[in-house]
Design an enzyme around this catalytic site. Structure first.
Site, short mmCIF file in Angstrom:
data_model
loop_
_atom_site.label_atom_id
_atom_site.label_comp_id
_atom_site.label_asym_id
_atom_site.label_seq_id
_atom_site.Cartn_x
_atom_site.Cartn_y
_atom_site.Cartn_z
N HIS A 124 97.73 -24.08 -7.72
CA HIS A 124 96.95 -24.78 -6.70
C HIS A 124 97.84 -25.43 -5.64
CE1 HIS A 124 97.53 -28.41 -9.37
NE2 HIS A 124 97.64 -29.00 -8.19
N ASP A 132 96.92 -21.84 -14.01
CA ASP A 132 97.32 -22.65 -12.86
C ASP A 132 98.83 -22.72 -12.72
OD1 ASP A 132 96.95 -24.15 -10.56
OD2 ASP A 132 96.93 -26.06 -11.63
N GLY A 160 85.39 -8.21 -23.95
CA GLY A 160 84.06 -8.31 -23.35
C GLY A 160 83.04 -9.01 -24.22
N GLY A 178 100.81 -35.06 -5.37
CA GLY A 178 102.16 -34.66 -5.00
C GLY A 178 103.06 -34.40 -6.19
N ASN A 179 102.65 -34.91 -7.39
CA ASN A 179 103.40 -34.65 -8.62
C ASN A 179 103.10 -33.28 -9.20
OD1 ASN A 179 103.51 -38.00 -9.30
ND2 ASN A 179 105.25 -36.75 -9.87
N SER A 180 102.02 -32.65 -8.75
CA SER A 180 101.63 -31.35 -9.30
C SER A 180 102.76 -30.35 -9.17
CB SER A 180 100.39 -30.82 -8.58
OG SER A 180 99.25 -31.58 -8.87
#
Length: 384
Positions: A127, A157, A287, A229-231
């Site tokens: 992200h 992510d 599935g 901002g730490n991501s």
């Protein structure tokens, strides 16, 4: 004997009096090795006491931070606003910026990343760099470089980017499997763009899932402050080794409230290796849609066990459908590995190589059965 004790008492009293006077007049004489002071002056006139250099205190984590901080970078991304952005039609906006092309109007965002290879590979969150037109990496020593995306994995992510700079600092990968609740950890990143920052906390929990943040979840939870901002930054142990990639927080205000989540380095390493090798992460898929067995469901279905995953739906003509799986079946094992819940099922099936066969044990109407499934390739997630 009485005279001896009287002499002893007088000697002790005089010694204590001398120590008291020395402590009052020259405290540096009686200070411990970490509190030694020396006399100096300010501007050559004002006398002051100055502490002498000492070793770090036992509770200091300066060495761990010093090892890891050079390998944590700041990531700046920019994205074109596009021709249909409402700002481009605003007369006030045009008055100051004119009729420049849509590629000139940019939005910038901040994030963090961790250098994991001297070849310039950097781990960060998907992200952070998602849909970015340009990515710039700023190292802790001030060097800057453009970065290119090697690959992304939205379901965890995670993303891998690469820069072309020589003599890069590299973080040491730790062992997230040895992490225990109560271990001291440090979070390093660039919150709110103020500059590289280190915060301290403990591991609050491990193996957190069902948070509905990512499709595949196995978070390390910590109370070390993680803010905007730490991501993509580093969660390290007290030796400076990487334990996880800071990814998300639980907050109603947007600021840290002591509930942060990091992706374990074991997950990050496997995703990175797959991305570097194949450009993406390939996972198995059969599935099915499943549901955890709760005590209420076990009672209503008359089930004896409360482990496994109830198959709630089967994709028509999918691998499970062709193998004979049906809604209402309970998946017990995948290639001999026990399925405890839906999270276990998802991870076990994802690890299967597409195109191969896997034996799965089912419970159907209180009778066990085995089926052989030809594993398919997990389709990419649908964009939001």
């Amino acid at each position: 004997m009485r005279r001896f004790w009287l002499l002893f008492a007088q000697t002790v009293t005089i010694a204590l009096a001398l120590c008291f006077v020395a402590a009052a007049l020259r405290p540096d004489w009686v200070a411990g090795p970490r509190q030694r002071m020396r006399a100096t002056t300010v501007g050559s006139e004002v006398p002051v006491l100055q502490a002498t250099p000492s070793q770090p205190l036992g509770a200091s984590y300066r060495n761990a931070a010093g090892r890891a901080m050079p390998a944590v970078v700041n990531i700046l991304t920019s994205k074109s606003l596009g021709q249909n952005h409402p700002l481009l039609k605003d007369p006030f906006f045009k008055r100051f910026f004119g009729d420049r092309g849509p590629q000139e109007e940019q939005q910038s965002s901040l994030g963090s990343g961790v250098i994991v290879s001297p070849d310039g590979y950097i781990l960060t969150n998907n992200h952070v760099i998602e849909a970015a037109d340009e990515i710039e990496v700023v190292l802790a020593d001030g060097r800057k470089a453009p970065a290119r995306i090697v690959g992304t994995d939205p379901e965890t992510d995670l993303a891998v980017i690469r820069i072309d700079i020589k003599s890069l600092p590299v973080i040491v990968l730790g062992n997230a499997d040895e992490v225990r609740v109560g271990d001291v950890v440090l979070a390093i990143g660039n919150p709110f763009g103020v500059g590289q920052t280190v915060t301290m906390g403990i591991v609050s929990a491990t193996g957190r899932n069902n948070l509905h943040i990512n499709q595949f979840e196995n978070f390390i939870q910590t109370d070390a402050a993680i803010n905007f901002g730490n991501s993509g930054g580093a969660l390290i142990d007290t030796n400076g080794n990487l334990l996880g990639i800071n990814s998300a927080i639980y907050s109603q205000s947007g600021g840290s409230v002591g509930i942060g989540f990091a992706i374990p380095v074991t997950t990050a390493k496997s995703v990175m290796e797959a991305i570097i090798k194949n450009g993406s992460v390939v996972r198995g898929w059969i599935g099915i849609e499943t549901q955890d067995i709760t005590p209420e469901l076990a009672e209503s279905f008359g089930l004896e066990q409360q482990s496994g995953a109830i198959i709630a739906g089967v994709v028509r003509n999918g691998p499970a459908d062709r193998a004979g799986m049906r809604p209402g079946d309970i998946l017990l094992t995948v290639d001999g590995k026990k399925v405890g819940n839906t999270n276990d099922m998802l991870n076990l099936i994802a690890q299967l190589p597409p195109g191969g066969k896997a034996t799965m044990k089912l419970m159907r109407k209180n009778h066990e059965a085995s089926v052989n499934v030809t594993v398919g390739k997990r389709p990419p997630p649908e964009p939001d």
